[in-house]
Design a protein around this motif. Structure first.
Motif, PDB file in Angstrom:
ATOM      1  N   PRO A 184       0.796  -1.149  -0.065  1.00 52.44           N
ATOM      2  CA  PRO A 184      -0.155   0.078   0.226  1.00 52.44           C
ATOM      3  C   PRO A 184       0.896   1.329   0.137  1.00 52.44           C
ATOM      4  CG  PRO A 184      -0.826  -1.883   1.724  1.00 52.44           C
ATOM      5  CD  PRO A 184       0.467  -2.045   1.192  1.00 52.44           C
ATOM      6  N   PRO A 185       0.263   2.322  -0.574  1.00 51.77           N
ATOM      7  CA  PRO A 185       1.144   3.472  -0.711  1.00 51.77           C
ATOM      8  C   PRO A 185       1.256   4.321   0.501  1.00 51.77           C
ATOM      9  CG  PRO A 185      -1.157   3.907  -1.484  1.00 51.77           C
ATOM     10  CD  PRO A 185      -0.830   2.628  -1.111  1.00 51.77           C
ATOM     11  N   LYS A 186       2.659   4.890   0.697  1.00 53.49           N
ATOM     12  CA  LYS A 186       2.789   5.735   1.822  1.00 53.49           C
ATOM     13  C   LYS A 186       2.866   7.060   1.100  1.00 53.49           C
ATOM     14  CE  LYS A 186       4.183   2.966   4.990  1.00 53.49           C
ATOM     15  NZ  LYS A 186       3.961   1.526   4.014  1.00 53.49           N
ATOM     16  N   ALA A 187       1.784   8.060   1.460  1.00 49.21           N
ATOM     17  CA  ALA A 187       1.388   9.095   0.473  1.00 49.21           C
ATOM     18  C   ALA A 187       2.077  10.397   0.954  1.00 49.21           C
ATOM     19  CB  ALA A 187      -0.043   9.282   0.314  1.00 49.21           C
ATOM     20  N   GLY A 188       2.929  10.544   1.822  1.00 49.81           N
ATOM     21  CA  GLY A 188       3.550  11.862   2.356  1.00 49.81           C
ATOM     22  C   GLY A 188       4.232  12.693   1.326  1.00 49.81           C
ATOM     23  N   ILE A 189       4.906  12.271   0.453  1.00 53.35           N
ATOM     24  CA  ILE A 189       5.553  13.088  -0.757  1.00 53.35           C
ATOM     25  C   ILE A 189       4.657  13.298  -1.474  1.00 53.35           C
ATOM     26  CG2 ILE A 189       7.350  13.230  -2.366  1.00 53.35           C
ATOM     27  CD1 ILE A 189       9.210  11.876  -0.358  1.00 53.35           C
ATOM     28  N   LEU A 190       3.731  12.442  -1.895  1.00 56.33           N
ATOM     29  CA  LEU A 190       2.577  12.597  -3.032  1.00 56.33           C
ATOM     30  C   LEU A 190       1.579  13.784  -2.378  1.00 56.33           C
ATOM     31  CD1 LEU A 190       1.089  11.810  -5.260  1.00 56.33           C
ATOM     32  CD2 LEU A 190      -0.191  10.200  -4.235  1.00 56.33           C
ATOM     33  N   SER A 191       1.532  14.151  -1.176  1.00 59.03           N
ATOM     34  CA  SER A 191       0.702  14.893  -0.569  1.00 59.03           C
ATOM     35  C   SER A 191       1.316  16.260  -0.899  1.00 59.03           C
ATOM     36  CB  SER A 191       0.417  14.660   1.049  1.00 59.03           C
ATOM     37  OG  SER A 191       1.330  15.067   1.796  1.00 59.03           O
ATOM     38  N   VAL A 192       2.736  16.325  -0.762  1.00 58.75           N
ATOM     39  CA  VAL A 192       3.362  17.714  -0.907  1.00 58.75           C
ATOM     40  C   VAL A 192       3.286  18.047  -2.558  1.00 58.75           C
ATOM     41  CG1 VAL A 192       5.585  18.784  -0.674  1.00 58.75           C
ATOM     42  CG2 VAL A 192       5.001  17.128   0.996  1.00 58.75           C
ATOM     43  N   ILE A 193       3.298  17.112  -3.292  1.00 58.85           N
ATOM     44  CA  ILE A 193       3.257  17.234  -4.823  1.00 58.85           C
ATOM     45  C   ILE A 193       1.895  17.714  -5.120  1.00 58.85           C
ATOM     46  CG2 ILE A 193       3.375  16.315  -6.994  1.00 58.85           C
ATOM     47  CD1 ILE A 193       5.363  14.297  -5.741  1.00 58.85           C
ATOM     48  N   MET A 194       0.575  17.023  -4.402  1.00 56.01           N
ATOM     49  CA  MET A 194      -0.497  17.806  -4.845  1.00 56.01           C
ATOM     50  C   MET A 194      -0.464  19.178  -4.327  1.00 56.01           C
ATOM     51  SD  MET A 194      -3.727  16.717  -5.246  1.00 56.01           S
ATOM     52  CE  MET A 194      -3.994  15.031  -4.987  1.00 56.01           C
ATOM     53  N   ASP A 195       0.047  19.395  -2.873  1.00 60.89           N
ATOM     54  CA  ASP A 195      -0.121  20.969  -2.540  1.00 60.89           C
ATOM     55  C   ASP A 195       0.555  21.739  -3.404  1.00 60.89           C
ATOM     56  OD1 ASP A 195      -1.398  20.074  -0.275  1.00 60.89           O
ATOM     57  OD2 ASP A 195       0.497  20.049   1.158  1.00 60.89           O
ATOM     58  N   ALA A 196       1.517  21.421  -4.179  1.00 56.43           N
ATOM     59  CA  ALA A 196       2.236  22.195  -5.205  1.00 56.43           C
ATOM     60  C   ALA A 196       1.308  22.572  -6.264  1.00 56.43           C
ATOM     61  CB  ALA A 196       3.557  21.450  -5.545  1.00 56.43           C
ATOM     62  N   TYR A 197       0.538  21.539  -6.595  1.00 54.74           N
ATOM     63  CA  TYR A 197      -0.430  21.837  -7.638  1.00 54.74           C
ATOM     64  C   TYR A 197      -1.622  22.702  -7.496  1.00 54.74           C
ATOM     65  CZ  TYR A 197      -4.513  20.927 -10.623  1.00 54.74           C
ATOM     66  OH  TYR A 197      -5.365  21.075 -11.501  1.00 54.74           O
ATOM     67  N   LEU A 198      -2.090  22.369  -5.849  1.00 54.42           N
ATOM     68  CA  LEU A 198      -3.280  23.030  -5.843  1.00 54.42           C
ATOM     69  C   LEU A 198      -3.038  24.502  -5.295  1.00 54.42           C
ATOM     70  CD1 LEU A 198      -4.967  20.247  -3.564  1.00 54.42           C
ATOM     71  CD2 LEU A 198      -5.584  20.827  -5.745  1.00 54.42           C
ATOM     72  N   ASP A 199      -1.895  24.830  -4.903  1.00 57.15           N
ATOM     73  CA  ASP A 199      -1.747  25.998  -4.356  1.00 57.15           C
ATOM     74  C   ASP A 199      -0.983  26.971  -5.591  1.00 57.15           C
ATOM     75  OD1 ASP A 199       1.194  25.458  -4.584  1.00 57.15           O
ATOM     76  OD2 ASP A 199       1.594  25.529  -2.412  1.00 57.15           O
ATOM     77  N   GLY A 200      -0.739  26.306  -7.040  1.00 56.46           N
ATOM     78  CA  GLY A 200      -0.301  26.949  -7.976  1.00 56.46           C
ATOM     79  C   GLY A 200       1.098  27.150  -8.044  1.00 56.46           C
ATOM     80  N   THR A 201       1.741  26.253  -7.285  1.00 52.26           N
ATOM     81  CA  THR A 201       3.122  26.615  -7.313  1.00 52.26           C
ATOM     82  C   THR A 201       3.840  25.717  -8.914  1.00 52.26           C
ATOM     83  OG1 THR A 201       3.578  26.071  -5.107  1.00 52.26           O
ATOM     84  CG2 THR A 201       5.245  25.385  -6.463  1.00 52.26           C
ATOM     85  N   ILE A 202       2.984  24.599  -9.067  1.00 55.83           N
ATOM     86  CA  ILE A 202       3.274  23.998 -10.402  1.00 55.83           C
ATOM     87  C   ILE A 202       1.755  23.976 -11.083  1.00 55.83           C
ATOM     88  CG2 ILE A 202       5.273  22.639 -10.034  1.00 55.83           C
ATOM     89  CD1 ILE A 202       3.404  20.295  -9.398  1.00 55.83           C
ATOM     90  N   ASP A 203       1.731  24.409 -12.400  1.00 54.61           N
ATOM     91  CA  ASP A 203       0.635  24.097 -13.162  1.00 54.61           C
ATOM     92  C   ASP A 203       0.061  22.725 -13.403  1.00 54.61           C
ATOM     93  OD1 ASP A 203       0.339  26.857 -13.524  1.00 54.61           O
ATOM     94  OD2 ASP A 203       1.806  26.618 -15.395  1.00 54.61           O
ATOM     95  N   ASP A 204       1.001  21.736 -13.393  1.00 55.78           N
ATOM     96  CA  ASP A 204       0.610  20.238 -13.297  1.00 55.78           C
ATOM     97  C   ASP A 204       1.824  19.556 -13.262  1.00 55.78           C
ATOM     98  OD1 ASP A 204      -0.678  17.969 -14.006  1.00 55.78           O
ATOM     99  OD2 ASP A 204      -1.129  18.277 -16.109  1.00 55.78           O
ATOM    100  N   ALA A 205       2.041  18.357 -13.227  1.00 52.94           N
ATOM    101  CA  ALA A 205       3.098  17.334 -13.099  1.00 52.94           C
ATOM    102  C   ALA A 205       2.493  16.067 -13.727  1.00 52.94           C
ATOM    103  CB  ALA A 205       3.648  16.969 -11.604  1.00 52.94           C
ATOM    104  N   LEU A 206       3.524  15.271 -14.503  1.00 56.50           N
ATOM    105  CA  LEU A 206       3.384  14.017 -14.974  1.00 56.50           C
ATOM    106  C   LEU A 206       3.818  12.902 -13.940  1.00 56.50           C
ATOM    107  CD1 LEU A 206       4.254  14.728 -18.707  1.00 56.50           C
ATOM    108  CD2 LEU A 206       1.924  14.545 -17.601  1.00 56.50           C
ATOM    109  N   LEU A 207       2.979  12.070 -13.563  1.00 54.98           N
ATOM    110  CA  LEU A 207       3.420  10.886 -12.551  1.00 54.98           C
ATOM    111  C   LEU A 207       3.927   9.717 -13.328  1.00 54.98           C
ATOM    112  CD1 LEU A 207       0.417  11.687 -10.054  1.00 54.98           C
ATOM    113  CD2 LEU A 207       2.738  12.664 -10.064  1.00 54.98           C
TER     114      LEU A 207
END
Length: 674
Positions: A184-207
């Motif tokens: 099962p995933p450990k989503a800690g770093i994924l949550s930071v990447i999600m924050d970067a997208y939601l707060d506009g730090t990045i427009d998108d990312a390719l996983l």
């Protein structure tokens, strides 16, 4: 006078604030210096040269990736978005192999999140030069590990790296898989990447889900840890000994595969539409005894696993659910894209189809047939060539310690070594294939539990009864397998598994008038992802029945599927018995007691599966019982302890809950007859 005192107090507080702030900033800077990578082109070139030489020595079959993978990455690079590589974790060599492969294909290597256990003298410096940044293995909010300054510094480092358009890589399972199954995933770093997208730090990312696989695991085996012994920490000398041993061993072939990149923006948009992720949860998870299990099981499984170290206290449950769902999607995609090596297929055949041993000719036929079936199911086989040569290669890779051969030629007798230690190691290789067959194995086990009930009809079974039992077993084993991507409902996945049992003639469709139309309607109902209101139509599957096929070929197929997950069920049943007799105690002692019970059952021939002696399975059963509210976890003298919840403290009350596990671990005739 009072004004002066007030002014003096403000100045004092201001001075104290500056002092505290300076201390926090200084510590944050030290954390950042300790975390940060130091990627160097010179180090990358040197490591690429070393890897090229080393791989030719340790991998007789070479290290490869599909041409299509490279083309996908080049198209993704042209989009100008950060690439976030999300590998499944099998070996310490994974760190280097992904970077090495990207470097050779002309793509910018990523910054790699590595556990601080790898920050050992000399070797840690090389990893840092390859782009590794070192993070603590645990940074959650417990009293022992909570550190808001550390978490803030780590979060800022990741956000700034993404804002600078750097590529990133992190192992979504956390540590290396000890069982060979995706974790099962450990989503800690994924949550930071999600924050970067939601707060506009990045427009998108390719996983980019990444899978790696080896004919023979480079790191040795995890038998010690599965037997309850503590993990041996990495040191300079242990790393040196490991490298020397690796360089003097042929590990066969290695595969590194980059799967289809997924837009984070599209994933977020898609998951926001799924109403089943937004349903309220009155109680997180309960034992599987309700009549609407399939309606909200997907949601409840996500809810019970949506905890991560970097979320923070102010994050909504919906946000956690979405990150958990995306994490599971990535793990599922990576596991489906994993190339199956010849050692995986041979180990699976030996532990299921030919567990009692067979001739070399019979084993060749079984391996060839299983490889053909897997290929037809769309799985990538990481090997080619004629079956006899492949089989000999696989048996050489596994070694005499895992597989015994007597004689020579096609009449040679081959049998798996089924002692506890060799069975655990053999199961590690087998589980890569076993995870593929898990949905069908769950349905076959559910069928066996129904046929084993007193007075049960041995020839026919109702569709609704079988599907309900399968869904209940899905809940029991949800810590072991990610059976489908979260954009697919579990019930739909189990319907496809049921179809597979019909296609392999384990079951025959046996319907009354109108049954076919009702089956079509039921499938449309199950595939609908958005349900705005409860449908009042009667159960559409009430007339659908299946006839159980008792032909030898069908019985052999049922046996294979039962053996795919039977050791897990043995471990879960033993765990429940240990919890029932102990009542309370430290988790470490409870795990040891369960391991001892399983080992004793094995040595006294009460339980024939050496691979059932597994720390991972026992701990996963503890998690399940906690999620059901049956046991509680507490700390005593800095020791993690378990105890029965008050409402289950009576033996009879606990046994009623444990029956939801026991009923699937049945003493079935088709396993005894083999």
């Amino acid at each position: 006078m009072q004004g002066k005192e007030a002014g003096g107090g403000d100045a004092q507080y201001a001075s104290l604030y500056r002092t505290v702030r300076q201390k926090i900033e200084a510590r944050a800077l030290r954390v950042l210096a300790n975390i940060s990578s130091a990627m160097s082109n010179a180090v990358l070139k040197f490591v690429a040269w070393v890897c090229h030489k080393a791989i030719r020595r340790i991998a007789g079959g070479g290290c490869g990736t599909r041409v299509a993978c490279v083309e996908r990455l080049r198209r993704a690079k042209a989009a100008g978005l950060p690439l976030v590589f999300v590998p499944l974790h099998r070996s310490h060599l994974d760190y280097v192999l992904v970077t090495f492969t990207l470097y050779l294909t002309g793509l910018r290597p990523p910054l790699v999140a590595a556990g601080d256990n790898m920050k050992i003298p000399f070797f840690g410096w090389f990893l840092r030069g390859c782009g590794a940044f070192f993070i603590r293995r645990r940074v959650d909010g417990s009293d022992k590990h909570g550190d808001p300054i550390y978490k803030s510094a780590l979060r800022s480092y990741i956000l700034n790296s993404l804002a600078a358009n750097n590529n990133l890589e992190f192992f979504i399972e956390g540590g290396r898989s000890r069982t060979g199954k995706p974790q099962p995933p450990k989503a800690g770093i994924l949550s930071v990447i999600m924050d970067a997208y939601l707060d506009g730090t990045i427009d998108d990312a390719l996983l980019v889900p990444v899978s790696l696989n080896y004919d023979k695991l480079v790191d040795g085996n995890f038998v010690r840890e599965q037997l309850g012994m503590p993990k041996q920490m990495e040191t300079f000398w242990s790393a040196l000994r490991g490298i020397w041993s690796t360089l003097n061993t042929n590990h066969g072939s290695i595969r590194v595969d980059f799967n289809q990149p997924i837009s984070l923006k599209e994933l977020v948009t898609s998951f926001q539409k799924y109403n089943y992720l937004k349903m309220p949860v009155e109680r997180p998870l309960t034992p599987p005894n309700n009549n609407h299990l399939g309606v909200n099981l997907d949601h409840r499984i996500l809810y019970n696993n949506s905890h991560s170290s970097l979320f923070g206290a102010d994050v909504s449950a919906d946000h956690k659910l979405m990150i958990e769902a995306i994490g599971r999607h990535l793990v599922y995609d990576a596991s489906q894209g994993t190339a199956l090596m010849c050692t995986n297929v041979v180990s699976y055949v030996l532990l299921t189809e030919q567990r009692s041993g067979c001739t070399m000719k019979q084993l060749q036929a079984s391996v060839e047939n299983r490889g053909m079936k897997l290929s037809q199911a769309g799985r990538d086989l990481g090997y080619t060539g004629d079956t006899p040569a492949l089989l000999n290669h696989a048996l050489d890779m596994l070694g005499r310690g895992l597989v015994r051969r007597e004689g020579s030629g096609e009449t040679a007798l081959v049998r798996p070594q089924l002692g506890i230690a060799p069975a655990i190691e053999l199961a590690y290789y087998s589980n890569t294939v076993g995870a593929h067959y898990a949905p069908q194995a769950i349905m076959a086990t559910a069928l066996e539990s129904i046929l084993h009930q007193p007075g049960a009809d041995q020839d026919t079974v109702r569709h609704s009864t079988l599907l309900d039992a399968g869904m209940q077993l899905c809940e029991v084993l949800h810590q072991e397998y990610i059976l489908c991507a979260p954009c697919t409902r579990l019930e739909e996945r189990m319907l496809h598994a049921l179809d597979a049992l019909v296609q392999t003639r384990v079951l025959h469709a046996h319907q009354t008038n109108g049954g076919l139309e009702e089956e079509r309607w039921s499938r449309r109902f199950a595939e609908r992802l958005e349900e705005d209101e409860e449908d009042e139509r009667p159960d559409p599957t009430r007339h659908i029945k299946y006839r159980v096929n008792h032909d030898p070929e069908a019985v052999a197929e049922r046996r294979r599927l039962l053996l795919t997950i039977r050791p897990l069920l043995e471990a879960y049943a033993a765990t429940c018995r240990a919890v029932a007799t102990s009542g309370a105690g430290s988790q470490k002692e409870l795990v040891k007691r369960t391991l001892d019970d399983l080992a004793l059952d094995y040595t006294q021939n009460r339980m024939p599966y050496g691979e059932a002696v597994s720390t991972d399975a026992i701990r996963n059963c503890h998690r399940l019982l906690r999620q059901w509210g049956v046991v509680e976890m507490y700390d005593e003298n800095k020791t993690r302890c378990l105890r029965l919840a008050p409402e289950y403290d009576e033996h009879a009350a606990f046994q009623r809950i444990a029956h939801n596990i026991y009923k699937f671990n049945v003493d079935t005739k088709i396993l005894r007859d083999k």
